[in-house]
Scaffold this motif. Sequence first.
Motif, PDB file in Angstrom:
ATOM      1  N   GLU A 550      17.938 -48.193  84.124  1.00 18.99           N
ATOM      2  CA  GLU A 550      19.253 -48.012  83.832  1.00 18.99           C
ATOM      3  C   GLU A 550      19.272 -46.877  82.758  1.00 18.99           C
ATOM      4  O   GLU A 550      18.658 -47.100  81.984  1.00 18.99           O
ATOM      5  N   LEU A 551      19.742 -45.663  82.880  1.00 24.96           N
ATOM      6  CA  LEU A 551      19.880 -44.645  82.007  1.00 24.96           C
ATOM      7  C   LEU A 551      21.326 -44.294  81.793  1.00 24.96           C
ATOM      8  O   LEU A 551      22.158 -44.010  82.378  1.00 24.96           O
ATOM      9  N   ASN A 552      21.342 -43.713  80.591  1.00 27.09           N
ATOM     10  CA  ASN A 552      22.727 -43.055  80.085  1.00 27.09           C
ATOM     11  C   ASN A 552      22.723 -41.921  80.037  1.00 27.09           C
ATOM     12  O   ASN A 552      22.124 -40.964  79.617  1.00 27.09           O
ATOM     13  N   VAL A 553      23.476 -41.291  81.406  1.00 24.07           N
ATOM     14  CA  VAL A 553      23.393 -40.033  81.794  1.00 24.07           C
ATOM     15  C   VAL A 553      24.155 -38.942  80.641  1.00 24.07           C
ATOM     16  O   VAL A 553      23.682 -37.743  80.555  1.00 24.07           O
ATOM     17  N   ASP A 554      25.245 -39.641  80.014  1.00 21.35           N
ATOM     18  CA  ASP A 554      25.752 -38.504  79.020  1.00 21.35           C
ATOM     19  C   ASP A 554      24.903 -38.314  77.747  1.00 21.35           C
ATOM     20  O   ASP A 554      25.215 -37.224  77.355  1.00 21.35           O
ATOM     21  N   ILE A 555      23.914 -39.144  77.416  1.00 20.96           N
ATOM     22  CA  ILE A 555      22.857 -38.745  76.492  1.00 20.96           C
ATOM     23  C   ILE A 555      22.070 -37.853  77.136  1.00 20.96           C
ATOM     24  O   ILE A 555      21.518 -36.995  76.460  1.00 20.96           O
TER      25      ILE A 555
END
Length: 664
Positions: A550-555
Amino acid sequence: MPGTKLVKVLNLSDAVIEIDLTPNRPDCLSLIGVAREIGAMEKKKVSYPQIHLPETRGNISELSSVIIEAPDHCPRYAAQLIEGITIAPSPFWLQNRLLSAGLRPINNIVDITNFVMMETGQPLHGFDFDNLEENRIVVRTASDGERFTTLDGKERILSSDMLMICDGKKPVAIAGVMGGLNSEIENKTTRVLIESAYFEPASVRNTSKKLGLKTDASHRFERGVDPDGTIAALNRAALLMAEIGGGTLIGGLIDEHPVIIKNSPVSMSVNSVNSRLGINLSQDEMADLLSSIEFDVQKTNSDYLKVVPPSFRVDISRAEDLSEEVARLWGYDNIPVTFPSMPSEPARWSKGFEVRNQIKDIMCRFGFAEVINYSFISPSFCDKLQIKIGDIRRRLLNILNPLTEDQAVMRTTMIPGLLETMGRNLSKQNRNLKFFEIGKVFFSKGQDVQPDEVEMLAALWTGLRNESSWHEKEAVCDFYDLKGAAEGLLDILGIKNPVFTAYEDQDCDCTIPGRTAGIVIQGTIIGFIGEVHPNTLESYGLKQNAFIFELNVDILKNLISDDKQAQALPKYPSISRDITIIVNKNIEAVSLINSVRNMDEQLVEDIFLFDVYEGENIPQESKSISFRIVYRSSQETLEDEAVTFVHKKISEMLLKEYNASFPA
């Protein structure tokens, strides 16, 4: 003259004009309303019917009264009384006028109420005064389940939000919709009470819709009639009834209006209207246009006009409404045609949109299928994923009216949706799965506050590494397969040297400790990757191992550079050297790689891990790590001596910094 057509002699020839109206113009549901519009276009004044009431006798207040018990439904109710009426067919001219408007003549009294309604837009109703108990009117709401028979002979079941016109004991009409059979005008009627009222449009609309009863009166009332036009229409009807029906008008009238309805002034900027419409009218020209349709217009300064709409214009409440009137009266054909300015460069998508599409494209090329799950999930997911108390993912936003219990909160992670999708596929014997989802998660800041929305990417891999084939043995996917996909994604996005660092046991929830890594880019943790914990698999009824990230796309999107630079292909060959050292088993390989890179040796082009070994001939608390270092010069072909010197320097640094040793 002989030979003249009979229709012309009898004045039967008439032109009928059909006009389509939008719902916001109830003032044009009348002959006078249409005349006002034509007068404005033709720049002529409208001639209103002259009303000179006949001689009267007595006073209506001594014979009848009106009580309004529901002023929020009925702000105004007026009435007049005529005695000595003779019920008969209407004269030919009146019948002809009604027929031309599509109305069926009934008798002189009913026909007059319909004629005045078509003339003024104000619906009227005539009651047989002698059928009214106690000779009075009470305006109230109905009781739930109350029954009432309307003029069409049908019994209606009423509810408590419906407004009724009643006499001293019983209901006699459904306000604004239809009168009752118990007070209709009959051949024996001699005294008529004329009703002219203003009913709240929403009340009439609600009643008409619930009863499934549409009439000419309800069509007008539910759009809004002129609250100041009730008396003029009442006097017009009384005059015609006295003339045609031969009756005597009782003196005075009843006019109960507990709620005064007035249009508020609207401030309008001339410059704003010109800018909005693309025209160039002066302040005086706009004032003249609005005055032509009976608006009260005053100048407040060189730019602004203070405009008070007439009472019959219930659709005017803001400056934009006045802009529409100016455009209509000036003439749409007079507004010049212009084209929007076209920028020389095509518009670009936002960076977030481009990154999102790029991620989808990359993941699909890696063989992953995109899935889309509901943003609403079950609140039990926190326990199923073993999320710890105090974790931000427990900040759940409740759905006020959930469709089901399993969709009662907004998701704070993408993982539950992927695991549920995996379960549905396994139940259909689809066991080799690679899919991803990109979307928003929501972190509550309070039930009445907009939540924090974060865009996330999650992926899941389970089953075989590759599809079964005759030339390749079956192999189950593992942690490093999904890690390779994550590394490939970041590499294509232009993010170099991501760090996959081991999570501490306390940082793991839905994944297995020791088989979970945090994904770090430029010192910022953007997500995690790991093998799903057996307890989590069991809570979702899954009997097959799975790997997720799971990756934070906003960052992530803020770490992607918009600058793209080309590099020339190397002119000189490279030389590769391997190095194998034994270190403590708790030391991460990435730490050694970073140490080599931090030396910033000019000849080192790349370094990568190619083997890790624990077991025979290796101390119990140690492991063997093998790297391959690629050397290259941009200026010359490398000599063995130069490479050996740098390689030895790197080896000595690793041995010293990590207390390592070479294999025996």
